[in-house]
Design a protein around this motif. Structure first.
Motif, PDB file in Angstrom:
ATOM      1  N   SER A   1      -2.388  -1.217  -3.420  1.00  0.00           N
ATOM      2  CA  SER A   1      -3.280  -0.061  -3.294  1.00  0.00           C
ATOM      3  C   SER A   1      -2.403   1.186  -3.355  1.00  0.00           C
ATOM      4  O   SER A   1      -1.430   1.302  -2.606  1.00  0.00           O
ATOM      5  CB  SER A   1      -4.032  -0.126  -1.964  1.00  0.00           C
ATOM      6  OG  SER A   1      -4.749   1.068  -1.741  1.00  0.00           O
TER       7      SER A   1
ATOM      8  N   SER B   1       0.859  -1.171   0.000  1.00  0.00           N
ATOM      9  CA  SER B   1       0.000   0.000   0.000  1.00  0.00           C
ATOM     10  C   SER B   1       0.898   1.225   0.000  1.00  0.00           C
ATOM     11  O   SER B   1       1.838   1.295   0.797  1.00  0.00           O
ATOM     12  CB  SER B   1      -0.869  -0.033   1.266  1.00  0.00           C
ATOM     13  OG  SER B   1      -1.989   0.779   1.139  1.00  0.00           O
TER      14      SER B   1
ATOM     15  N   TRP C   1      -6.377   3.363   5.418  1.00  0.00           N
ATOM     16  CA  TRP C   1      -5.545   2.162   5.419  1.00  0.00           C
ATOM     17  C   TRP C   1      -5.708   1.526   6.779  1.00  0.00           C
ATOM     18  O   TRP C   1      -5.525   2.181   7.795  1.00  0.00           O
ATOM     19  CB  TRP C   1      -4.095   2.570   5.166  1.00  0.00           C
ATOM     20  CG  TRP C   1      -3.203   1.384   5.037  1.00  0.00           C
ATOM     21  CD1 TRP C   1      -2.946   0.691   3.896  1.00  0.00           C
ATOM     22  CD2 TRP C   1      -2.503   0.733   6.083  1.00  0.00           C
ATOM     23  NE1 TRP C   1      -2.122  -0.364   4.177  1.00  0.00           N
ATOM     24  CE2 TRP C   1      -1.833  -0.368   5.501  1.00  0.00           C
ATOM     25  CE3 TRP C   1      -2.376   0.938   7.455  1.00  0.00           C
ATOM     26  CZ2 TRP C   1      -1.040  -1.242   6.249  1.00  0.00           C
ATOM     27  CZ3 TRP C   1      -1.592   0.067   8.196  1.00  0.00           C
ATOM     28  CH2 TRP C   1      -0.924  -0.996   7.591  1.00  0.00           C
TER      29      TRP C   1
ATOM     30  N   HIS D   1      -7.921   0.491   1.786  1.00  0.00           N
ATOM     31  CA  HIS D   1      -7.218  -0.790   1.838  1.00  0.00           C
ATOM     32  C   HIS D   1      -7.280  -1.343   3.249  1.00  0.00           C
ATOM     33  O   HIS D   1      -6.802  -0.725   4.187  1.00  0.00           O
ATOM     34  CB  HIS D   1      -5.743  -0.622   1.401  1.00  0.00           C
ATOM     35  CG  HIS D   1      -4.955  -1.902   1.470  1.00  0.00           C
ATOM     36  ND1 HIS D   1      -3.589  -1.937   1.480  1.00  0.00           N
ATOM     37  CD2 HIS D   1      -5.358  -3.211   1.521  1.00  0.00           C
ATOM     38  CE1 HIS D   1      -3.174  -3.210   1.539  1.00  0.00           C
ATOM     39  NE2 HIS D   1      -4.220  -3.992   1.569  1.00  0.00           N
TER      40      HIS D   1
END
Lengths: 365, 365
Positions: free
Chosen positions: A253, A158, B160, B255
């Protein structure tokens, strides 16, 4: 390769700018390169730059890319100017069969990049673009940590980052052309593509992805050089998102936005999550591309220990040369070009330009 | 509403578990609710729980949902058990025309949820699910900051987070049913949907989105109650990504992955970026759903100041009641249900179940 490679440089000013900070510093320090000609907007400006940089007085001063391309004492033409001038200035050198180095992006769009690439391939010259991430010491170090199995198989990654302009407040006039999507240089083509170059250098290419783009500040204020401000439309995007799957099966991501970071927090947070450990990489938004300091931590799940890794951000053997970090990065491209291995050529650049076209075409907007 | 509402509770054990931590604590402290019956796996277990909780000795003990549903002294049946039992245990109460409270998710899948919803609508009873995020003091506070214009128009948001099981190491046997995607309770249906409920409560609904799911640990180790370990297949997903656009035009990057956070870092990082300021919200992965402490900071771009906001995480007037944070959250649902406003009913739950179906259908895998 002949040595030194004789460089005709387009875009090196006497006083400052990107070429001075990134491309130039390595060249006089390398035995393999010698600047033999400069091409600026005027011969006078080129002469001033030759003098200001203390180049060999025999270095020639040009005001046109065609004249520079015709110089038999030039092996490699470097084009380090604004994106919208790349095509026009690189083409004569390619036609003349010279080697050519063009800063990234190669062109304003795929058409320009593709034409330059076809031309380069039809002539004898070699070609290189300024996508330096795979050569960066930090990138190689992070890749090695993963290759050594320190976090096991990578499962996901991410990345959240900020960069470029288009944030709060007025934009500097000199950056304002990035507001025009047709200019070719913006958060997607520069910030995102450089960052994706780092990500894919470490984790491999993406097998599939879905992009999302947004232009959330379609009207901006520009701070002009005379101190006044004016407003103008912005057509380039200030939000780039992407999620996808690497060839390895790991998932990504990605969110990059224009403007500055949340105050006192890193401009980039990159996590690489594996079966048995995780890497946390933090730094300035441009750190990944420019060899700026990064904090890299490794969380080992079994031992529950966190280790701060001693990631090299500069080229060890060049440390006493006092080059800015981005000059280290660009120096690695010049070194790779001299050694004829490991650099990204125009075909590689076209692949990235195709990705940009694909993102524009497929992105939700 | 009649007061007190007479509650028949399915799933309150004598010793521990989710119902004790979340649903139960509010009820004896409210003048508007009175537990008049318990239904457990056996009458004996229900009797033990009545005793352990010091409930009115007249409270009835049942071992079947049908008997509980037939009790004329029960107005509201609460179903707070494992997801795969929701349908079976809620149905008799709905058929009997009782009011029904089912923990989220409403059913194992859309079919179950939809059938319960249709049944609820065809009978006189009211219905509610345990999606409490819109009522949380922290959610309301963050929404108010935005509504007051503190960060200007919202341009983008990025979340996140980590949560649930399926990380490094063996999974507890009692959580192992979440490994089976057919069970209906997992990182997507629970962790993600609760978090999205918070996000949409603050930023509004998504107009469009693209999901990505991955099951990166398809084979897991389970730590059995007797201390042994065994391995089994996991079919539920441990990576959930989503990017999309809100009705407002703001864009979202999301995410969520299974497992624990990078050590000593927040389990959730949520940024809300506006035209003139940004919010940074950090906390435990479940903080957004459970009223756990959050750090909320506001970066004002013009003043370049960062302010740590005093976000309420508990219900102020209940602070002396010594309820765990999640009991505050669930208490707000009971309060809203009593007041007949602001709670999520079965129709709202079906909307979320439809989103889950859509994510399963459209996600890259």
């Amino acid at each position: 390769m002949p040595s030194p490679i004789r460089v005709g440089f387009i875009g090196l000013s006497a006083t400052g700018g990107w070429a001075n900070a990134s491309h130039y510093p390595y060249l006089p320090q390398s035995p393999h390169y010698k600047i033999t000609a400069l091409c600026n907007s005027s011969v006078k400006s080129a002469q001033e730059s030759i003098k200001a940089h203390g180049l060999d007085p025999s270095a020639k001063a040009y005001d046109s890319a065609e004249s520079l391309a015709a110089d038999p004492d030039v092996d490699l033409v470097v084009v380090c100017v604004k994106v919208d001038q790349h095509y026009r200035l690189a083409k004569p050198a390619l036609l003349a069969g010279k080697d050519v180095f063009v800063e990234w992006p190669l062109g304003r769009n795929l058409q320009e990049a593709d034409e330059l690439c076809q031309l380069a391939k039809s002539k004898a010259g070699r070609h290189v673009v300024g996508l330096e991430e795979s050569l960066a010491p930090s990138t190689k170090y992070i890749k090695r940590i993963i290759d050594e199995g320190k976090i096991g198989k990578v499962l996901s990654s991410s990345l959240w980052g900020v960069g470029m302009h288009s944030g709060w407040g007025p934009m500097d006039a000199r950056a304002a052309n990035t507001a025009d999507v047709e200019f070719g240089g913006n958060l997607l083509t520069i910030g995102t593509m450089h960052t994706l170059e780092t990500i894919t250098s470490v984790l491999g290419e993406l097998k599939s992805y879905t992009p999302l783009l947004a232009n959330q500040r379609p009207r901006i204020t520009v701070k002009n050089d005379d101190g006044t401000t004016s407003t103008r439309d912005k057509t380039s995007h200030d939000q780039v998102m992407l999620q996808g799957t690497f060839e390895s099966g790991a998932v990504l991501s990605f969110h990059f936005r224009g403007g500055g970071p949340f105050k006192d927090t890193p401009g980039i947070i990159w996590r690489i999550y594996g079966e048995k450990g995780e890497l946390s990489i933090e730094g300035d938004g441009y750190a990944l591309s420019m060899g700026l300091p990064l904090t890299v931590k490794l969380h080992d799940f079994e031992s529950e220990k966190v280790q701060t890794l001693d990631v090299p951000v500069l080229v060890e053997e060049w440390k006493d040369r006092k080059m800015p970090p981005m000059a280290h990065m660009m120096g690695l491209v010049y070194k790779a070009f001299y050694e004829e291995k490991g650099y990204v050529d125009f075909e590689g650049a076209v692949t990235r330009h195709k990705m940009i076209v694909d993102i524009y075409a497929r992105a939700e907007k």
